[in-house]
Write a protein that holds these residues in place. Sequence first.
Motif, PDB file in Angstrom:
ATOM      1  N   TRP A  72       1.403   6.227  -8.637  1.00  0.00           N
ATOM      2  CA  TRP A  72       0.775   5.406  -7.606  1.00  0.00           C
ATOM      3  C   TRP A  72      -0.729   5.655  -7.502  1.00  0.00           C
ATOM      4  CZ3 TRP A  72      -1.731   8.166  -3.863  1.00  0.00           C
ATOM      5  CH2 TRP A  72      -1.358   9.503  -3.713  1.00  0.00           C
ATOM      6  N   THR A  73      -1.194   6.799  -7.967  1.00  0.00           N
ATOM      7  CA  THR A  73      -2.611   7.136  -7.788  1.00  0.00           C
ATOM      8  C   THR A  73      -3.540   6.154  -8.497  1.00  0.00           C
ATOM      9  OG1 THR A  73      -2.506   8.675  -9.663  1.00  0.00           O
ATOM     10  CG2 THR A  73      -2.136   9.593  -7.469  1.00  0.00           C
ATOM     11  N   ARG A  74      -3.028   5.459  -9.505  1.00  0.00           N
ATOM     12  CA  ARG A  74      -3.899   4.521 -10.219  1.00  0.00           C
ATOM     13  C   ARG A  74      -4.220   3.280  -9.391  1.00  0.00           C
ATOM     14  NH1 ARG A  74      -1.777   0.371 -13.487  1.00  0.00           N
ATOM     15  NH2 ARG A  74       0.458   0.002 -13.308  1.00  0.00           N
TER      16      ARG A  74
ATOM     17  N   ALA B  81       7.427  -0.570  -9.293  1.00  0.00           N
ATOM     18  CA  ALA B  81       7.708   0.107 -10.562  1.00  0.00           C
ATOM     19  C   ALA B  81       7.000   1.446 -10.661  1.00  0.00           C
ATOM     20  CB  ALA B  81       7.304  -0.792 -11.724  1.00  0.00           C
ATOM     21  N   ASP B  82       5.887   1.585  -9.944  1.00  0.00           N
ATOM     22  CA  ASP B  82       5.128   2.836  -9.960  1.00  0.00           C
ATOM     23  C   ASP B  82       5.367   3.677  -8.708  1.00  0.00           C
ATOM     24  OD1 ASP B  82       3.969   2.664 -12.482  1.00  0.00           O
ATOM     25  OD2 ASP B  82       2.376   1.368 -11.754  1.00  0.00           O
ATOM     26  N   GLY B  83       6.461   3.386  -8.014  1.00  0.00           N
ATOM     27  CA  GLY B  83       6.884   4.253  -6.918  1.00  0.00           C
ATOM     28  C   GLY B  83       6.276   3.955  -5.567  1.00  0.00           C
TER      29      GLY B  83
ATOM     30  N   PHE C  26      -1.161  -7.440  -3.090  1.00  0.00           N
ATOM     31  CA  PHE C  26      -1.480  -6.365  -2.166  1.00  0.00           C
ATOM     32  C   PHE C  26      -2.445  -5.368  -2.804  1.00  0.00           C
ATOM     33  CE2 PHE C  26       2.773  -7.876  -1.224  1.00  0.00           C
ATOM     34  CZ  PHE C  26       2.731  -8.074   0.152  1.00  0.00           C
ATOM     35  N   GLY C  27      -3.030  -4.546  -1.962  1.00  0.00           N
ATOM     36  CA  GLY C  27      -3.781  -3.378  -2.397  1.00  0.00           C
ATOM     37  C   GLY C  27      -3.226  -2.167  -1.686  1.00  0.00           C
ATOM     38  N   LEU C  28      -3.358  -0.993  -2.294  1.00  0.00           N
ATOM     39  CA  LEU C  28      -2.847   0.232  -1.681  1.00  0.00           C
ATOM     40  C   LEU C  28      -3.960   0.908  -0.891  1.00  0.00           C
ATOM     41  CD1 LEU C  28      -0.494   2.209  -1.334  1.00  0.00           C
ATOM     42  CD2 LEU C  28      -1.299   3.398  -3.396  1.00  0.00           C
ATOM     43  N   VAL C  29      -3.689   1.136   0.390  1.00  0.00           N
ATOM     44  CA  VAL C  29      -4.650   1.761   1.290  1.00  0.00           C
ATOM     45  C   VAL C  29      -4.141   3.150   1.667  1.00  0.00           C
ATOM     46  CG1 VAL C  29      -5.578   1.675   3.650  1.00  0.00           C
ATOM     47  CG2 VAL C  29      -5.565  -0.393   2.230  1.00  0.00           C
ATOM     48  N   ASP C  30      -5.001   4.150   1.513  1.00  0.00           N
ATOM     49  CA  ASP C  30      -4.644   5.508   1.916  1.00  0.00           C
ATOM     50  C   ASP C  30      -5.479   5.905   3.125  1.00  0.00           C
ATOM     51  OD1 ASP C  30      -6.954   5.462   0.292  1.00  0.00           O
ATOM     52  OD2 ASP C  30      -6.733   7.595  -0.221  1.00  0.00           O
ATOM     53  N   LEU C  31      -4.813   6.261   4.200  1.00  0.00           N
ATOM     54  CA  LEU C  31      -5.476   6.710   5.420  1.00  0.00           C
ATOM     55  C   LEU C  31      -5.232   8.205   5.561  1.00  0.00           C
ATOM     56  CD1 LEU C  31      -4.504   3.813   7.886  1.00  0.00           C
ATOM     57  CD2 LEU C  31      -6.534   4.007   6.437  1.00  0.00           C
ATOM     58  N   GLN C  32      -6.234   8.987   5.206  1.00  0.00           N
ATOM     59  CA  GLN C  32      -6.088  10.432   5.207  1.00  0.00           C
ATOM     60  C   GLN C  32      -6.141  10.978   6.629  1.00  0.00           C
ATOM     61  OE1 GLN C  32      -8.757  12.244   2.276  1.00  0.00           O
ATOM     62  NE2 GLN C  32      -8.770  10.303   1.157  1.00  0.00           N
TER      63      GLN C  32
ATOM     64  N   VAL D  85       5.040   6.512  -1.050  1.00  0.00           N
ATOM     65  CA  VAL D  85       4.748   6.673  -2.476  1.00  0.00           C
ATOM     66  C   VAL D  85       5.637   7.781  -3.041  1.00  0.00           C
ATOM     67  CG1 VAL D  85       2.374   5.879  -2.198  1.00  0.00           C
ATOM     68  CG2 VAL D  85       2.874   8.321  -2.047  1.00  0.00           C
ATOM     69  N   SER D  86       5.986   7.638  -4.317  1.00  0.00           N
ATOM     70  CA  SER D  86       6.857   8.622  -4.959  1.00  0.00           C
ATOM     71  C   SER D  86       6.052   9.857  -5.357  1.00  0.00           C
ATOM     72  CB  SER D  86       7.510   8.000  -6.201  1.00  0.00           C
ATOM     73  OG  SER D  86       6.527   7.813  -7.210  1.00  0.00           O
ATOM     74  N   SER D  87       6.756  10.869  -5.749  1.00  0.00           N
ATOM     75  CA  SER D  87       6.096  12.113  -6.166  1.00  0.00           C
ATOM     76  C   SER D  87       5.676  12.070  -7.629  1.00  0.00           C
ATOM     77  CB  SER D  87       7.044  13.302  -5.941  1.00  0.00           C
ATOM     78  OG  SER D  87       8.253  13.111  -6.683  1.00  0.00           O
TER      79      SER D  87
END
Length: 381
Positions: free
Chosen positions: A295-297, A314-316, A329-335, A289-291
């Motif tokens: 992408w947080t949305r 388009a959103d990085g 797709f969906g965005l998955v965050d694995l902390q 993900v970009s800075s």
Amino acid sequence: MKLRTCTSSCLLALALSGLALPSVSQAASDKPAKTAKAKASKKKTKTPAAPKKAPIDYDGEFVNFGQWKEVKQFLDDLSVRQGFDRAELEATIAKTRYVDAAVQLMKPAPPGKPKNWQAYKQLFIEPSRINGGVRFWNDNRDALARAEALYGVPADIIVSIIGVETIYGANTGRFRVMDALTTLAFAYPLAPQRASRMEFFRQELESTLVYARQAGIDPFSLQGSYAGAVGLPQFMPSNIMKYAVDFDGDGKIDLRSSAIDAIGSVAAFLVAHGWRRDDTGPLAYPATVSSSGQWTRYINQGLEAKFRQQDLMADGIVSTSSLPPGMLFGLVDLQNGADATEFWLATNNFYAITQYNRSYFYAMSVVELGRAIKAARGASM
């Protein structure tokens, strides 16, 4: 979620994932047609006997649930809706015991505890589950091949779910389901959504009684997790009735001792919750993900693949692998605690696994354990 058997490693896994409570989802697709091949395989594959343990995981405490106002109302309604004899219901409830262990295990996790995917992963992607998975696959290769052909769910995913859930039947839980469900249905701990959780467990208690009547078994013979999940695949009682299948063709569904029924039932559950046989690629693709923060949305947008690749880019959000054209797709965050978060672009079939347990950690552990088992099996052949 499904709510699961909880050993010490499971409790640690919940803490590492930041979950207070595994979710429960499950219920009966029609039984598959019995093909000639299915009929020929009438002999059940029995799971290895686990070491001898105490019959149940708790002593329990006598509580006269039948004198509680809410229980009386529940029994009144149940006798009308399901045609149970009211006096018999009261006699059954009188046998249940209060399980403080179940109440304690349902309490919310301490606030602020960081999630840690790498620590969680190590609990499940480990030698006993990998080697056990190879043996389970080899012992049940015909049933797994038949499930894959009928439902389109790969063998490695089915094997992995059973491995994550119960280590291939070695740990299916030692709580009396009637005790656990009655306790949680009427004495759930103070927590957010307490009312809805109690209602959920009351529905599962009702399903247990209906299922036991239909199957002709004593409801107190059912043992499972602290939350009432049963058998090798850890189905809640309502899900046994909705999704479990007689995959060995012996005329009955037995998730407690038939590995073949468990295999077919896991596959049937996934299909009922959106698994697509035509999605044959990886279930998730690594991403960066970009800075910019755009992408947080895409975070926490539901357990669903619904974003186009071009919109994500388009959103990085960019995959480090080649993505199939036209797929959502969906965005998955694995902390990972204090370390960098892993990002993945998840497919529809990844999200089907989250309907088994509503956790990204859970679904990714199934994917990775399945991959490890498949590789180990290939190397041994």
